[in-house]
Design a protein around this motif. Structure first.
Motif, PDB file in Angstrom:
ATOM      1  N   PRO A  26     -10.128  21.685 -16.777  1.00 45.82           N
ATOM      2  CA  PRO A  26      -9.208  20.672 -17.309  1.00 45.82           C
ATOM      3  C   PRO A  26      -8.567  21.068 -18.635  1.00 45.82           C
ATOM      4  CG  PRO A  26     -11.495  19.964 -17.523  1.00 45.82           C
ATOM      5  CD  PRO A  26     -11.501  21.178 -16.662  1.00 45.82           C
ATOM      6  N   ASP A  27      -9.191  22.019 -19.356  1.00 44.43           N
ATOM      7  CA  ASP A  27      -8.627  22.483 -20.623  1.00 44.43           C
ATOM      8  C   ASP A  27      -7.827  23.773 -20.472  1.00 44.43           C
ATOM      9  OD1 ASP A  27      -9.987  20.383 -21.911  1.00 44.43           O
ATOM     10  OD2 ASP A  27     -11.780  21.610 -22.178  1.00 44.43           O
ATOM     11  N   GLY A  28      -7.611  24.211 -19.239  1.00 48.15           N
ATOM     12  CA  GLY A  28      -6.980  25.496 -18.999  1.00 48.15           C
ATOM     13  C   GLY A  28      -5.482  25.516 -19.221  1.00 48.15           C
ATOM     14  N   TYR A  29      -4.938  26.745 -19.180  1.00 51.98           N
ATOM     15  CA  TYR A  29      -3.498  26.967 -19.269  1.00 51.98           C
ATOM     16  C   TYR A  29      -3.019  27.438 -17.895  1.00 51.98           C
ATOM     17  CZ  TYR A  29      -3.248  26.490 -24.362  1.00 51.98           C
ATOM     18  OH  TYR A  29      -3.256  26.006 -25.640  1.00 51.98           O
ATOM     19  N   TYR A  30      -2.029  26.705 -17.343  1.00 58.91           N
ATOM     20  CA  TYR A  30      -1.576  26.923 -15.979  1.00 58.91           C
ATOM     21  C   TYR A  30      -0.077  27.221 -15.960  1.00 58.91           C
ATOM     22  CZ  TYR A  30      -6.055  24.906 -14.636  1.00 58.91           C
ATOM     23  OH  TYR A  30      -7.396  24.665 -14.485  1.00 58.91           O
ATOM     24  N   VAL A  31       0.349  27.916 -14.898  1.00 57.57           N
ATOM     25  CA  VAL A  31       1.767  28.232 -14.728  1.00 57.57           C
ATOM     26  C   VAL A  31       2.198  27.871 -13.311  1.00 57.57           C
ATOM     27  CG1 VAL A  31       3.572  29.981 -14.879  1.00 57.57           C
ATOM     28  CG2 VAL A  31       1.547  30.155 -16.354  1.00 57.57           C
ATOM     29  N   ASP A  32       3.249  27.070 -13.205  1.00 59.07           N
ATOM     30  CA  ASP A  32       3.899  26.764 -11.930  1.00 59.07           C
ATOM     31  C   ASP A  32       5.209  27.546 -11.920  1.00 59.07           C
ATOM     32  OD1 ASP A  32       5.204  25.758  -9.733  1.00 59.07           O
ATOM     33  OD2 ASP A  32       5.010  23.655 -10.275  1.00 59.07           O
ATOM     34  N   CYS A  33       5.244  28.649 -11.161  1.00 56.91           N
ATOM     35  CA  CYS A  33       6.389  29.560 -11.209  1.00 56.91           C
ATOM     36  C   CYS A  33       7.608  29.056 -10.448  1.00 56.91           C
ATOM     37  CB  CYS A  33       5.979  30.926 -10.671  1.00 56.91           C
ATOM     38  SG  CYS A  33       4.897  31.831 -11.798  1.00 56.91           S
ATOM     39  N   THR A  34       7.441  27.979  -9.687  1.00 59.92           N
ATOM     40  CA  THR A  34       8.541  27.445  -8.888  1.00 59.92           C
ATOM     41  C   THR A  34       8.504  25.921  -8.986  1.00 59.92           C
ATOM     42  OG1 THR A  34       7.042  27.727  -7.002  1.00 59.92           O
ATOM     43  CG2 THR A  34       8.775  29.357  -7.257  1.00 59.92           C
ATOM     44  N   PHE A  35       9.040  25.390 -10.076  1.00 61.07           N
ATOM     45  CA  PHE A  35       8.920  23.958 -10.374  1.00 61.07           C
ATOM     46  C   PHE A  35       9.547  23.078  -9.304  1.00 61.07           C
ATOM     47  CE2 PHE A  35      10.598  20.104 -12.468  1.00 61.07           C
ATOM     48  CZ  PHE A  35       9.400  19.544 -12.898  1.00 61.07           C
ATOM     49  N   GLY A  36      10.733  23.448  -8.821  1.00 66.33           N
ATOM     50  CA  GLY A  36      11.418  22.610  -7.830  1.00 66.33           C
ATOM     51  C   GLY A  36      11.735  21.249  -8.402  1.00 66.33           C
ATOM     52  N   ARG A  37      11.094  20.216  -7.877  1.00 65.06           N
ATOM     53  CA  ARG A  37      11.216  18.884  -8.457  1.00 65.06           C
ATOM     54  C   ARG A  37       9.878  18.387  -8.998  1.00 65.06           C
ATOM     55  NH1 ARG A  37      15.482  20.595  -8.200  1.00 65.06           N
ATOM     56  NH2 ARG A  37      17.453  19.568  -7.703  1.00 65.06           N
ATOM     57  N   GLY A  38       8.925  19.310  -9.134  1.00 67.03           N
ATOM     58  CA  GLY A  38       7.721  19.011  -9.891  1.00 67.03           C
ATOM     59  C   GLY A  38       6.588  18.348  -9.154  1.00 67.03           C
ATOM     60  N   GLY A  39       6.602  18.352  -7.827  1.00 67.74           N
ATOM     61  CA  GLY A  39       5.524  17.714  -7.093  1.00 67.74           C
ATOM     62  C   GLY A  39       4.165  18.324  -7.372  1.00 67.74           C
TER      63      GLY A  39
END
Length: 331
Positions: A26-39
């Motif tokens: 829960p304290d991690g750093y994450y990357v969403d490389c393809t946000f799109g509309r954020g689902g």
């Protein structure tokens, strides 16, 4: 803009499996490389603590605008207007070295398909564009002016697994020369009549694979995958996870092979009992066999039916060294 409005246009594919594969801290750093509309991003944010952070990337200005609206609502979130081939550069700008998990949802989002002016869909008349980022690159109409029949046939075969690639390529270029190819509706009509009559009325529209292949070609998506997956693996912390959703066999094979090269990097002959090449594995498979949507998800979101999710994990240095002495690495 309210958060619910940001996501109302798009149903994220394999949402629970994808987010579940990525999340472990829960304290991690994450990357969403393809946000799109954020689902997917919204689901990750719901699991993060106040100290957790999520960075998203997208090359589509409309997606970035939606992400900026979300960032105004949630200080744990930020978005960059960048394609995921620039992942390493974006992480360096943020000062993020090693991250907890990185996810990719390849392909197009529902809003992109549904907006006729983007040229992604054969179900609505629109311009021959297909660019993810309309501020850069060349539209499909321009690229078709400089391609040979042989090259276009290869595009349709490699990126669309199109059985009738040569017939369709010839028909497209003939229509272009005769000035009968001016919209996505024209392109759909060309594809429909280029295939044999018995192939026109199956479960999949005859233009589906061609539109997919041309979109991948216009946006250089295979090169993007190569650069993005490679950068992602380099920036995962030990134990960090990589999750990738793909939508056709060519994409999935590319993702599989890129990760497999880090799972089994040894190039020693198989008859050798010990590795002497010195190449150490840096990843392990968590889901080498792709996860797929169940019948319930496909019923709710038919666009998810071809989706495939692969998941891998970064090895620690100790694990990497321990496994390096065996030909083939981690099984």
């Amino acid at each position: 803009m309210a958060q619910d409005e940001i996501y109302s246009e798009h149903i994220p594919v394999l949402r629970d499996a994808f987010v579940g594969a990525l999340f472990d801290d829960p304290d991690g750093y994450y990357v969403d490389c393809t946000f799109g509309r954020g689902g997917h991003s919204r689901q990750l944010l719901e699991r993060l603590s106040a100290d957790g952070r999520l960075l998203a990337l997208d090359r589509d200005p409309d997606a970035v605008a939606a992400g900026e609206a979300l960032a105004q609502c949630d200080p744990r979130f930020a978005i960059a207007h960048a394609d995921f081939a620039r992942l390493g550069e974006v992480l360096a700008e943020k000062g993020w070295d090693k991250v907890s998990a990185i996810g990719f949802d390849l392909g197009v989002s529902s809003p992109q398909v549904d907006q006729a002016e983007r040229g992604f869909s054969f179900r609505q008349a629109g311009p021959l564009d297909m660019r993810m980022d309309v501020s850069s690159g060349q539209p499909l109409s321009r690229m078709l002016e400089h391609v040979s029949e042989r090259e276009l046939t290869d595009v349709l075969r490699r990126f669309g697994d199109e059985r009738y690639a040569q017939r369709i390529a010839r028909a497209i270029l003939t229509a272009l020369r005769e000035q009968k190819l001016n919209s996505t509706a024209d392109l759909e009509n060309v594809c429909f009549h280029a295939v044999p009559k018995q192939a026109r009325y199956g479960s999949t529209h005859p233009a589906t694979r061609t539109f997919q292949a041309l979109r991948i070609w216009v946006n250089g998506e295979m090169d993007q995958i190569d650069a993005g997956i490679t950068a992602a693996i380099e920036h995962l912390r030990p134990g960090g996870r990589l999750a990738v959703i793909s939508f056709h066999s060519g994409e999935d094979r590319r993702v599989r092979d890129l990760i497999e090269a880090h799972v089994h990097p040894c190039v020693c002959p198989p008859q050798m009992p010990l590795c002497v090449c010195g190449k150490k594995p840096t990843m392990r498979w968590l889901h080498k066999k792709p996860l797929r949507p169940d019948e319930q998800e496909v019923a709710v979101n038919p666009r998810s039916r071809s989706s495939m999710l692969r998941v891998a994990q970064r090895l620690s240095e100790e694990e990497s060294v321990r496994l390096a002495g065996y030909v083939g690495g981690l099984q």
